[in-house]
Scaffold this active site. Structure first.
Site, PDB file in Angstrom:
ATOM      1  CE  LYS A 110      -3.568  -0.052   2.683  1.00 14.53           C
ATOM      2  NZ  LYS A 110      -4.411   0.014   3.898  1.00 14.53           N
TER       3      LYS A 110
ATOM      4  CD  GLU B  18       8.856  -7.187   6.641  1.00 17.29           C
ATOM      5  OE1 GLU B  18       8.672  -7.486   7.824  1.00 17.29           O
ATOM      6  OE2 GLU B  18       8.427  -6.133   6.123  1.00 17.29           O
TER       7      GLU B  18
ATOM      8  N   GLY C 189      -5.042  -4.391   5.603  1.00 17.02           N
ATOM      9  CA  GLY C 189      -4.463  -5.529   4.892  1.00 17.02           C
ATOM     10  C   GLY C 189      -5.189  -6.831   5.129  1.00 17.02           C
ATOM     11  NE  ARG C 190      -6.879  -6.656  11.371  1.00 21.51           N
ATOM     12  CZ  ARG C 190      -6.267  -5.488  11.555  1.00 21.51           C
ATOM     13  NH1 ARG C 190      -5.140  -5.228  10.896  1.00 21.51           N
ATOM     14  NH2 ARG C 190      -6.758  -4.579  12.377  1.00 21.51           N
TER      15      ARG C 190
ATOM     16  CD  GLU D  78      -2.310  -7.293  11.811  1.00 22.53           C
ATOM     17  OE1 GLU D  78      -1.118  -7.691  11.798  1.00 22.53           O
ATOM     18  OE2 GLU D  78      -2.915  -6.971  10.768  1.00 22.53           O
TER      19      GLU D  78
ATOM     20  CG  HIS E  16      -4.321 -38.775  13.215  1.00 21.51           C
ATOM     21  ND1 HIS E  16      -4.313 -40.081  13.674  1.00 21.51           N
ATOM     22  CD2 HIS E  16      -5.406 -38.678  12.415  1.00 21.51           C
ATOM     23  CE1 HIS E  16      -5.338 -40.743  13.159  1.00 21.51           C
ATOM     24  NE2 HIS E  16      -6.017 -39.907  12.375  1.00 21.51           N
TER      25      HIS E  16
ATOM     26  CE  LYS F 202       5.858  -3.978   9.860  1.00 24.63           C
ATOM     27  NZ  LYS F 202       4.833  -3.332   9.011  1.00 24.63           N
TER      28      LYS F 202
END
Length: 526
Positions: A212, A218, A269-270, A356, A387, A502
């Site tokens: 954005k 990253e 973002g999410r 978040e 399992h 960050k």
């Protein structure tokens, strides 16, 4: 007038604390259990249903939850959100992800722009781009069609779109709508980018850079990794890359990209899978028509979330039960258990979406709250999880509420019969058995084999996981989390908790460290 009050100040919450807890084991045993399964179900979009029969609720609890929803003004707050109020108080922003799939209320104008028209325009742009790629009108330098799309992003720019792609990949193959294979690069660990690049033919790949701000460390690091790979192959990166970014970012009008599609600050973002963040890669992978079906399912579920009657609003009811479990019954975590391998990364997406959003200890006004908020979210697809960690879920000291997701039919439509039943029947038998086993338990004189039961669960049941069902499923959890944030009076739409690390990482890279930070940096040979 909408009032924003802490949960523990609401009279209806105090009333809820005095409602008798349901004996789930007794309620789910025999004919009473059968009756509950039939009665405690709410229709969802795409022919699905939210069944909460195995939750610790009865008519008294439901009545108290309805009063809580009314006093907390959940329906009014949702209306405020979709009509363009400044719901994100931390960043003083509107919250508009619902507008990417439909207009629920009034026209929303921000920055002098009709936001619904803006999102539709971007959808049209990336849809037309995808169609040109599929038709061979946009090709590589050799005039050959692109066969692979690779998304470069992190957090909400990766988890949601990746989960949605994996959810529909086999369905698309079966229905002949898989146009391009999709891959995803997210981790700044160079092994991630290297593994993806080694698995694709870069000459026939389009790379979607999602940032954005255009400054995400990253993502830009991985972009450089990809550009080097393209250059080393004798290719021009500008002929292989598109950007999904904001109109004001440095990527917006750069000659380094074939095209740019825009998002804005009003979609976190999410919550961005139904925006250009998910739209570009999913339209390239499956075609714009499939993405449109995905949006349709989400839009239909959003409309159900408008209902003031909690027994006809699956998201609001799910949210209220979750708050009851967290704040009255004291449960600390929730397990998301899709009995569908296609949803293998859906729990990971919900981890970010939920934790978040509601992992907050101050309210919307920055004041500490005196009650617990968001639970820990984890999960894996069944039957794999059975399992793995189900031992703790069945017999551990903590009770963990469970959210199952199951479908009557597989995506592929073909199966094998072994011992008089198909694989899909075995899968569905397992989820049915688990719900009853968790609720009812099993008495045994051998304490190691004794199951106390009383462990609550819900299940979302659908016919088949297709684009429309996936959209409805996504919107269900987005809106559930939003309603829970309203109840806890927290701002579910910022994420300051990701920022401190960050900042310190930048100090490490600049060698501006002392104390423990310097020692850890030295240990890692930075």
């Amino acid at each position: 007038m909408v009032n924003w009050n802490n949960l523990d100040t609401l009279a209806s919450f105090q009333t809820l604390t005095n409602v008798k807890e349901v004996d789930l084991k007794a309620a789910m045993t025999g004919e009473s259990g059968a009756d509950r399964v039939k009665r405690y179900s709410v229709p969802m979009a795409a022919g699905m249903a939210f069944n909460y029969a195995a939750k610790k609720v009865d008519d008294d609890v439901l009545e108290a939850l309805a009063k809580l929803a009314e006093e907390a003004q959940l329906a009014e707050k949702y209306k405020e959100l979709y009509n363009g109020a400044v719901i994100n108080t931390g960043e003083k922003r509107l919250v508009l992800h619902q507008l990417t799939r439909g207009q629920l209320g009034e026209k929303v104008v921000a920055d002098g722009v009709d936001k619904r028209e803006f999102y539709v325009e971007q959808q049209k742009k990336f849809s037309e781009f995808a169609e040109k790629v599929h038709a061979g009108e946009i090709v590589n330098a050799a005039g050959e069609k692109f066969t692979t799309v690779v998304q470069i992003g992190i957090g909400g720019s990766d988890l949601g779109p990746r989960a949605m792609y994996l959810a529909l990949e086999n369905w698309a193959k079966k229905n002949d709508t898989l146009k391009m294979e999709a891959k995803f690069i997210s981790n700044v660990d160079p092994d991630d980018a290297a593994a993806v690049l080694n698995s694709v033919d870069v000459a026939h790949s389009i790379f979607v850079l999602v940032s954005k701000s255009g400054t995400t460390l990253e993502t830009l690091t991985n972009e450089s990794f990809v550009k080097d790979a393209l250059k080393n192959a004798g290719l021009d990166p500008a002929k292989h890359m598109i950007a999904v970014t904001s109109e004001t970012s440095p990527l917006a009008k750069s000659a380094d990209y074939l095209a740019a599609f825009f998002m804005d600050d009003y979609i976190g973002g999410r919550f961005s899978s139904t925006s250009a963040v998910g739209g570009a890669v999913l339209s390239l992978a499956f075609g714009p028509d499939v993405f449109a079906q995905f949006l349709e399912g989400a839009a239909e579920e959003d409309k159900l979330s408008m209902n003031e009657n909690i027994l006809e609003n699956p998201e609001m009811l799910d949210a209220l039960i979750g708050v009851y479990e967290r704040n009255i019954l004291g449960y600390q975590a929730t397990a998301v258990l899709p009995y569908s391998q296609a949803l293998s990364r859906f729990p990971a997406h919900l981890q970010q979406l939920d934790m978040e959003s509601n992992g907050k200890s101050v309210n919307r006004f920055g004041e500490p709250v005196n009650y617990v908020t968001g639970p820990v979210i984890f999960g894996e697809p069944g039957t794999n999880g059975q399992h793995s960690f189900y031992q703790l879920l069945h017999q551990g000291t903590n009770i963990v509420p469970l959210q199952f997701v199951g479908f009557k039919n597989s995506q592929i439509g073909t199966d094998v019969v072994i011992e008089d039943s198909t694989s899909q029947q075995k899968l569905c038998a397992n989820v049915a058995a688990q719900i009853v086993a968790f609720a009812c338990g099993k008495e045994d004189e051998n304490s190691n084999k004794n199951f106390e039961g009383g462990r609550p669960s819900s299940i979302i049941i659908g016919d088949q996981l297709d684009p429309k069902a996936l959209g409805a499923l996504l919107a269900h959890f987005e809106n559930k989390i939003m309603f829970q944030g309203f109840l806890w009076n927290v701002n579910s739409f910022d994420q300051e908790g990701v920022q401190l690390g960050k900042v310190l990482a930048k100090r490490v890279l600049a060698h501006d460290t002392d104390g423990a930070l310097k020692e850890y940096s030295d240990l890692l040979n930075i």
